[in-house]
Design a protein around this motif. Structure first.
Motif, PDB file in Angstrom:
ATOM      1  N   GLY A 133       0.694  -1.179  -0.063  1.00  0.00           N
ATOM      2  CA  GLY A 133      -0.026   0.097   0.060  1.00  0.00           C
ATOM      3  C   GLY A 133       0.742   1.196  -0.024  1.00  0.00           C
ATOM      4  N   PRO A 136       3.093   4.030  -1.480  1.00  0.00           N
ATOM      5  CA  PRO A 136       3.440   4.385  -3.002  1.00  0.00           C
ATOM      6  C   PRO A 136       4.981   4.935  -2.990  1.00  0.00           C
ATOM      7  N   ARG A 160       6.521   4.294  -6.714  1.00  0.00           N
ATOM      8  CA  ARG A 160       5.984   5.532  -7.520  1.00  0.00           C
ATOM      9  C   ARG A 160       6.763   6.803  -7.198  1.00  0.00           C
ATOM     10  N   SER A 161       6.845   6.847  -5.565  1.00  0.00           N
ATOM     11  CA  SER A 161       7.487   8.374  -5.392  1.00  0.00           C
ATOM     12  C   SER A 161       8.793   8.253  -5.803  1.00  0.00           C
ATOM     13  N   PHE A 172       7.662   7.159   3.868  1.00  0.00           N
ATOM     14  CA  PHE A 172       6.360   6.753   3.250  1.00  0.00           C
ATOM     15  C   PHE A 172       6.008   5.561   4.174  1.00  0.00           C
ATOM     16  N   TYR A 173       4.914   5.602   4.729  1.00  0.00           N
ATOM     17  CA  TYR A 173       4.452   4.754   5.919  1.00  0.00           C
ATOM     18  C   TYR A 173       3.106   3.889   5.320  1.00  0.00           C
ATOM     19  N   GLY A 174       2.854   2.918   5.573  1.00  0.00           N
ATOM     20  CA  GLY A 174       1.456   2.233   5.336  1.00  0.00           C
ATOM     21  C   GLY A 174       1.244   1.004   5.370  1.00  0.00           C
TER      22      GLY A 174
END
Lengths: 445, 445
Positions: B137, B139, B142-143, B298-300
């Motif tokens: 999950g 991104p 992409r980043s 980025f975390y998720g």
């Protein structure tokens, strides 16, 4: 479809110079990514032709006449990094009328005039991108529009102002007072000599208006943001919250459900274990709830010329791709779709932290709890400490979810009790439950 | 340039169904974003034609014969969500040879055969995207490739395995043993009955190989990852680290400088105040250092069928855009650019935490410190606690930066001292300085 893309730059400060640097050093990658045969800076609007500047842009490209950028038929894309509102708006309008695409890093402009500029871009069949206007280095807007494109965002909680986050970090970690923290932030250049826009939450409100537009396609005006700054925050509030397992942050919140959209900026208690509680100093972060993806967070520097320039260039890449795909203005069309309804205070539910000074007499506890009972709100946590050399006790509690209008009523009812000396403060609580060390659940005797 | 895009799907488990759901519910947005006139699923490879499935895809599209997907001239893009390595590899190779673009969520496949498949895609002028293969999950890929396209990534520190992060969270917050934590994770479905790939760090290593390729354009093989799992981690190690202000996490690390590239997976102490220390339970996060943007995170959710499906659809959108832009394979070309040199152990510098049991006798402190002096390494922190009912003392220290080969030497030298009973454990330390509460700097007397 054009294979050669001409760029006009409005402004050549540190961000503008950074953009030129990146465009030159990554030309090969840019061309590979966009499929464009050439990406060229063709004109640069400056205030002073004679000023010495870093960077390698050909001085012949400088001009002090905006028309030379806005009316040049060889320019497809205008990048605005001059700042300010009125002049920037006029230039962008003129550029759009001449059918040029726009990339801007101007948060003030987009918060105040975003709706009308996006509508104009739409009519002109032009793209208007503004990733760099929110939280400079965090690729949050790109993630909202691309990575999470196929999801539905329901809520965003963000630390979107570096100055106030720096101050609150110092007040928490070093127990500084508000004034001491402000002074330190000013000495280090993290706060302006007039800090109003930061500490009153205006800067954060501008960013939340932009995030709500991107995340929800919602049109919220600046004066519709529920706004409470951090000027009234005390070291005592912070210390008391810590005893309950919470960290205080200035939080920008945007949420939507069937009842409508809510956008607010206010100091909020976050559980210590929540990722937002570990966003320290001048850093920014936005915590996003998506229906499919669940909870994600984007963290990074909130400002700075290189991060901002990086974000601008990402937007430039997007626009060039859109131009070449013939999909320019697709995003704008989407954003015009929905009629935005603002939630009413009675529909805005949250937990609240309330701190008060009560007279330490028999029956005080009963009177205080009866206020909650009669307002049909229960509380999940309560802590009491005696105050030195007075008959007063300091009481802090965290309610279960209640509406913003109930909270006002409870607050008034508490203040009118004879056993309550003062309601010292109240703060919204977000980010779920505290991981409970049991001993924290002290009861008022 | 094609305006109608045909998609073939390999596999129809929960991720596959999620993809179909998203593609159908967001068709309008997808067409707007890509400029394609139509995006259609044309064939779906399933194992069993008769099985009842959720979702609305026309059953006439089902097939059990892979050729009907791989050789159909109406299919431009093959989405592989069947899992496994050998069969998936053969199918993808065949699809590429038939000049079909590929999107895959298959981490095992990409870690083992990514280089050769990307090279084949390159030769065939096809795109091969695999965002969904790392940290579902988030991104993050992409980043890396879009948002930070114009930056240079120098280092990534990630929590990229949900099972082990769940276990370490429980061991830290509830003081569970390794076995108790594993059992709980298995009961809740966060760990497999055979947890080897997770607890030995293999799963994380696969993801780091993929991240290094995306972030650095580096080609690192799985057996070149410095790998240490979490099976030897004890509750005592964790508790001792906490006293020094650190949280233990299973960290995947990828770093590059002039000397080369390093990729490792091992348990690492992170300062409590660092954002990675607040990544709890089954969540994932990657902390990225970029030259321009500075530090971002980025975390998720690390896994889950809907987050993974969301990531796959994002890749589908990218591929369709690339097809229409004529830029397919641009990324692949970039990734083939650099010759990857791995750093040697003497060039890999880090701080280390070392815990040992020493005899509590006069002169012990001097002998221990002399090991550090003779190896020219100093330490920045030291804590000692007597052990109940023995003559032993428990000693933990954090060194300043030293090379991996020096650490081996120090560890051997310490173990051979007569005053040292055992070197209990050692862990790498990352993420900067601990915010020092002074009382933690206890000295050994």
């Amino acid at each position: 479809m054009s294979d050669k893309i001409g760029i006009g730059l409005l402004g050549l400060g540190t961000v503008g110079s950074g953009i030129i640097h990146i465009l030159e050093h990554h030309k090969k990658e840019l061309m590979a990514k966009t499929g464009a045969a050439d990406v060229d800076i063709r004109r640069v609007l400056v205030r002073d032709l004679e000023k010495q500047r870093d960077g390698h842009v050909n001085r012949d490209l400088y001009t002090t006449r905006a028309e030379e950028v806005l009316e040049d038929p060889n320019i497809d894309l205008v990048v605005e990094v001059m700042g300010g509102v009125e002049e920037a708006r006029q230039y962008i309008e003129k550029a759009l009328k001449n059918r040029k695409h726009i990339v801007t890093a101007n948060k003030d402009l987009m918060a105040l005039h975003g709706d009308e500029l996006l509508a104009l871009a739409d009519r002109q069949n032009c793209e208007l991108l503004y990733e760099a206007s929110v939280a400079g280095g965090i690729p949050i807007l790109r993630s909202l529009t691309e990575g999470l494109a196929s999801d539905r965002i329901t809520k965003m909680i963000g630390i979107v102002n570096g100055t106030t986050n720096y101050m609150l970090t110092k007040m928490t970690q070093e127990e500084l007072s508000y004034d001491e923290a402000l002074q330190q932030a000013q000495e280090l250049g993290f706060a302006e000599s007039d800090p109003t826009a930061d500490v009153e939450g205006l800067d954060a409100a501008r960013k939340m208006v932009i995030l709500a537009r991107l995340g929800f396609y919602a049109s919220v005006q600046l004066d519709e943001v529920h706004l409470k700054g951090m000027t009234a925050v005390t070291a005592e509030d912070i210390a008391f919250g810590q005893q309950l397992g919470y960290t205080l942050k200035l939080i920008g919140l945007a949420e939507r459900n069937e009842e409508g959209v809510e956008v607010s900026v206010e100091p909020v208690f976050i559980p210590d274990s929540h990722p937002l509680a570990s966003v320290h100093d001048e850093y920014n972060a936005v915590y996003v709830y998506g229906e499919a993806v669940g909870e994600t967070m984007f963290y990074g520097p909130g400002a700075g010329s290189l991060p901002t320039a990086t974000a601008v260039v990402s937007d430039v890449v997007s626009v060039i791709r859109q131009i070449r795909l013939g999909t320019a203005k697709a995003e704008v069309n989407l954003s015009a779709d929905e009629e935005t309804v603002l939630k009413k205070d009675e529909d805005i539910y949250a937990k609240y932290f309330i701190r008060l000074h009560a007279h330490d007499v028999a029956g005080a506890f009963k009177k205080i709890t009866s206020v909650f009972t009669s307002n049909k709100v229960s509380f999940e946590k309560l802590i009491q400490l005696p105050l030195d050399s007075t008959d007063l006790a300091e009481v802090a509690m965290v309610t279960h979810e209640t509406s913003r209008s109930s909270l006002e009523k409870i607050s008034d009812d508490l203040a009118s009790l004879d056993v309550v000396e003062t309601v010292k403060s109240r703060y919204r609580v977000e980010g779920g439950e505290v991981d409970v060390p049991e001993q924290r659940d002290l009861a008022l005797v």
